[in-house]
Write a protein that holds these residues in place. Structure first.
Motif, PDB file in Angstrom:
ATOM      1  N   ILE A 115       7.186 -69.497 -87.579  1.00  0.00           N
ATOM      2  CA  ILE A 115       7.845 -69.990 -86.367  1.00  0.00           C
ATOM      3  C   ILE A 115       9.321 -69.585 -86.368  1.00  0.00           C
ATOM      4  O   ILE A 115       9.859 -69.163 -85.341  1.00  0.00           O
ATOM      5  CB  ILE A 115       7.670 -71.527 -86.233  1.00  0.00           C
ATOM      6  N   ARG A 139      10.637 -66.995 -87.863  1.00  0.00           N
ATOM      7  CA  ARG A 139      10.729 -65.566 -87.608  1.00  0.00           C
ATOM      8  C   ARG A 139      10.499 -65.281 -86.128  1.00  0.00           C
ATOM      9  O   ARG A 139      11.140 -64.418 -85.546  1.00  0.00           O
ATOM     10  CB  ARG A 139       9.678 -64.848 -88.466  1.00  0.00           C
ATOM     11  N   ALA A 140       9.604 -66.045 -85.521  1.00  0.00           N
ATOM     12  CA  ALA A 140       9.352 -65.847 -84.091  1.00  0.00           C
ATOM     13  C   ALA A 140      10.599 -66.224 -83.278  1.00  0.00           C
ATOM     14  O   ALA A 140      10.911 -65.558 -82.291  1.00  0.00           O
ATOM     15  CB  ALA A 140       8.159 -66.689 -83.644  1.00  0.00           C
ATOM     16  N   GLU A 145      13.700 -65.879 -84.193  1.00  0.00           N
ATOM     17  CA  GLU A 145      14.663 -64.784 -84.291  1.00  0.00           C
ATOM     18  C   GLU A 145      14.188 -63.568 -83.507  1.00  0.00           C
ATOM     19  O   GLU A 145      14.978 -62.874 -82.881  1.00  0.00           O
ATOM     20  CB  GLU A 145      14.911 -64.428 -85.760  1.00  0.00           C
ATOM     21  N   ALA A 146      12.872 -63.333 -83.539  1.00  0.00           N
ATOM     22  CA  ALA A 146      12.331 -62.206 -82.785  1.00  0.00           C
ATOM     23  C   ALA A 146      12.572 -62.422 -81.294  1.00  0.00           C
ATOM     24  O   ALA A 146      12.917 -61.497 -80.560  1.00  0.00           O
ATOM     25  CB  ALA A 146      10.842 -62.057 -83.070  1.00  0.00           C
ATOM     26  N   GLU A 172      15.932 -61.524 -80.374  1.00  0.00           N
ATOM     27  CA  GLU A 172      16.152 -60.084 -80.362  1.00  0.00           C
ATOM     28  C   GLU A 172      15.540 -59.437 -79.127  1.00  0.00           C
ATOM     29  O   GLU A 172      16.176 -58.611 -78.488  1.00  0.00           O
ATOM     30  CB  GLU A 172      15.536 -59.454 -81.613  1.00  0.00           C
ATOM     31  N   ASP A 173      14.295 -59.749 -78.822  1.00  0.00           N
ATOM     32  CA  ASP A 173      13.635 -59.088 -77.703  1.00  0.00           C
ATOM     33  C   ASP A 173      12.418 -59.887 -77.261  1.00  0.00           C
ATOM     34  O   ASP A 173      11.394 -59.903 -77.938  1.00  0.00           O
ATOM     35  CB  ASP A 173      13.197 -57.671 -78.113  1.00  0.00           C
TER      36      ASP A 173
END
Lengths: 424, 264
Positions: free
Chosen positions: A290, A292-293, A295-296, A299-300
């Motif tokens: 979660i 990492r999601a 941060e992703a 980012e985009d």
């Protein structure tokens, strides 16, 4: 080349002086004084002159030493590099030292009531900064209304504690859940918004909560605020100098003298533990899918969708978890003050917390601590010079932005590395 | 009826009065590379956006045939196309997560699987053994793909710091990490030099032959298209003007006309 640079610097600083003159001339230079019911203008050109000179010379010096990109030894690069190198290599030791220091802090010889109060306040801001870091730093959602969740936490704690007489440890999670629910409530309408639009809506949300608290008199007592919020007890043992008949208190139970500092020290450790829990939780969750999601998503978002990451759930969890920690901090605030009113939850609080996160370096946990110590500490140092406090605050921000434009700590460490996970 | 992987039937996409795709039907095979080519503005990327749920098609149907089910992609909205149907895509302008490491990029692609394993984060918070195992597996899969594109040594660097050609390859293997049935590539060779194009061809052939994944390819670089396509669909003004093998396409007068205009 060198000479030309010098010339442009001088031109630039003269121009800065002109701007300073145009700004400060009317603001500082022309002072109106009411005398015998007549308004007179008392010019103060000398002070204006000093300000203009300071601005021009300051600009000249920053041009020469900070923005001078030809010169490899420019202060900006050298200071910035040494700071981040130092923190990169010694990060773990610094964190450990800081934790040990904060644990023994109440028992240091120079620690007095005043320092303890400041320390408690700083820790509250650190905790809020860490909470908001989830929303802004990790998920990249610029939330300018974070104080709303702080307020929801404080008020739900206070109301449950006053009306039902529940203890701190029961009300704390309830306040957190309430704040998280408000986080989701805010999250739904803003799912499609990003950047500046999101900032405006969250700002409005923060104000709405404050105005609601101000006007819902039956529940919140409006501007009068809530009084008589129960103080926290040490696992059921209250801190009281004169216990009721047959009542066990902290000092009678341990057989020591009563000292008002006991409660302060307890509050200090309470917020320290709460803040550390926030920190550990964030560090851990960042390494989970979660996190990492989040941060992703920062980012985009479109790439996230193409990989099957559900942006709605991901954003809502970020709002909810960030709000939950705001709520925890709010309940601590309520129990510490024993009195809360909407006045404590104005926009300036949100602004300070956002400033802490941004100046600390988005997403950096240590950065939040450094920025808090720097900003709140500075405000406190200038407490005696009341009218200069905000100047100091603004000056600190300008300095950080000059020397560390991406925040005090801008380096990001990957949440998972191949070397580590394959050597396990 | 033969089992095609993807059946697009009478797909139409209108933006207001503009018809971007006009009654388009084509199909793509499993373990085949199907190229969609056409002049600029022919509606190629719009087809992709409809397939992958970024646009809602105005009419028509898009069926994805898995082993024992037939899914209409029109029923899925954006992220669900990747999550539920297993259609992955890349973008014309690379969309990596530039400030996250190469490995993290591949881990995000395995988000749904890991999210389930982490028991909606609760099990993960306590390092449950089942989650740790799953995470290790995911790292293993990422490493497998990094080995294939030769980027293992850069796994812990920021994705944004990679050279352009490596970013292209990374985006493709990131899409492969969701374990798709159909991989949609939007101009993967754009901006690559001859050597990088050759490597790209090798990678795509590997995906087709070893992974048995259907590939749908939009491309302008004819060396890529002619060399690896099994089947070519040519679009112009949103209409299909030709389909056939690469060789047939090259010699088709309609296609030459669309690209070069008619001889007066």
């Amino acid at each position: 080349m060198e000479k030309k640079f010098f010339q442009t610097s001088i031109k630039d600083s003269l121009f800065t002086g002109l701007i300073a003159l145009a700004l400060f001339g009317p603001i500082v230079g022309l002072r109106t004084v009411a005398k015998n019911e007549v308004l007179e203008v008392h010019p103060k050109w000398f002070i204006v002159l000093i300000i203009v000179i300071v601005c021009a010379v300051g600009r000249f010096l920053t041009n020469l030493y900070v923005y001078n990109r030809d010169q490899k030894t420019g202060i900006q690069t050298s200071i910035g590099k040494s700071i981040s190198n130092f923190l990169d290599t010694k990060g773990y030791q610094i964190a450990l030292t800081a934790i040990i220091f904060s644990v023994i802090f109440p028992f240091l010889p120079f620690t007095d009531r005043y320092l303890m109060d400041i320390a408690i306040m700083m820790l509250t801001y650190i905790m809020l900064g860490w909470g908001l870091n989830i929303v802004i730093g990790l998920a990249g959602l610029l939330d300018l209304g974070y104080v709303a969740f702080y307020a929801v936490g404080a008020y739900s704690y206070a109301l449950f504690a006053i009306h039902f007489g529940w203890s701190f440890w029961i009300c704390l999670p309830i306040a957190g859940i309430f704040a998280a629910m408000f986080g989701v409530l805010l999250g739904f309408p803003v799912l499609r918004l990003r950047g500046d639009y999101l900032a405006i809506v969250t700002l409005a949300f923060g104000e709405m909560i404050r105005i609601l608290l101000l006007n819902w008199y039956q529940l919140t007592k409006g501007p009068d605020g809530l009084t008589g919020i129960p103080r926290p007890s040490f696992f059921g043992l209250p801190f009281k100098s004169f216990p009721d008949e047959g009542e066990q208190t902290f000092h009678t139970f341990f057989g020591i003298e009563y000292d008002p500092m006991q409660r302060i020290i307890f509050l200090y450790y309470l917020i320290l533990v709460l803040a550390l829990i926030t920190n550990l939780f964030t560090i851990k969750i960042r390494r989970l899918p979660i996190g990492r999601a989040w941060e992703a998503l920062r980012e985009d978002e479109i790439a996230c969708k193409s990989l099957g990451v559900n942006p709605r759930n991901t954003k809502l969890t970020a709002f909810a978890i960030g709000a939950m920690f705001g709520g925890f901090a709010g309940s601590f605030f309520a129990t510490r003050q024993a009195f809360i009113s909407p006045e404590s939850f104005t926009f300036i609080e949100s602004a300070i917390i956002v400033a802490i996160v941004v100046l600390g370096g988005m997403g950096s946990q240590t950065g939040v601590v450094l920025a808090t110590v720097f900003l709140i500490g500075l405000i406190e140092v200038f407490r005696d010079f009341e009218s200069y406090r905000m100047i100091a605050f603004g000056g600190a921000m300008v300095l950080i932005m000059i020397f560390r434009p991406r925040g005090i700590l801008a380096t990001r460490k990957p949440t998972i590395t191949l070397e580590k996970s394959s050597s396990k | 009826m033969s089992q095609k992987l993807l059946d697009v039937e009478n797909l139409t996409m209108k933006f207001g009065g503009l018809v971007a795709i006009d009654n388009l039907s084509f199909s793509a095979d499993k373990d085949k590379i199907t190229s969609i080519i056409g002049p600029n503005g022919a509606g190629k990327t719009t087809v992709f956006n409809c397939l992958t749920g970024f646009y809602k098609a105005s009419a028509g149907s898009m069926f994805l045939n898995k082993e024992n089910e037939r899914l209409n992609l029109r029923k899925f909205s954006d992220f669900k196309v990747a999550q539920k149907a297993g259609v992955a895509r890349t973008f014309q302008n690379i969309r990596l997560f530039p400030q996250m490491s190469v490995l993290e990029n591949l881990m995000v692609a395995q988000h749904n699987k890991l999210m389930d394993a982490s028991g909606f984060t609760i099990l993960g918070l306590f390092n449950s053994p089942s989650f740790v195992k799953k995470e290790k597996e995911a790292v293993g899969i990422s490493k497998y793909w990094l080995d294939i594109i030769g980027l293992t040594h850069r796994a812990d660097d920021d994705a944004g710091d990679l050279p352009y050609g490596d970013q292209r390859k990374l985006e493709i293997v990131r899409a492969m990490c969701i374990n798709p049935h159909l991989l949609c590539l939007d101009e993967p060779a754009a901006g690559l030099n001859a050597k990088e194009s050759a490597e790209l061809n090798k990678l795509l052939l590997f995906i087709k032959n070893e992974k048995k994944t259907g590939i749908l390819l939009i491309e302008h670089d004819m060396s890529v298209v002619m060399e690896i396509s099994d089947h070519v669909v040519v679009l112009n003004y949103g209409k299909k003007i030709f389909q056939g093998s690469a060789k047939e396409t090259k010699n088709s007068p309609e296609v030459i006309e669309a690209y070069l205009g008619t001889e007066e």
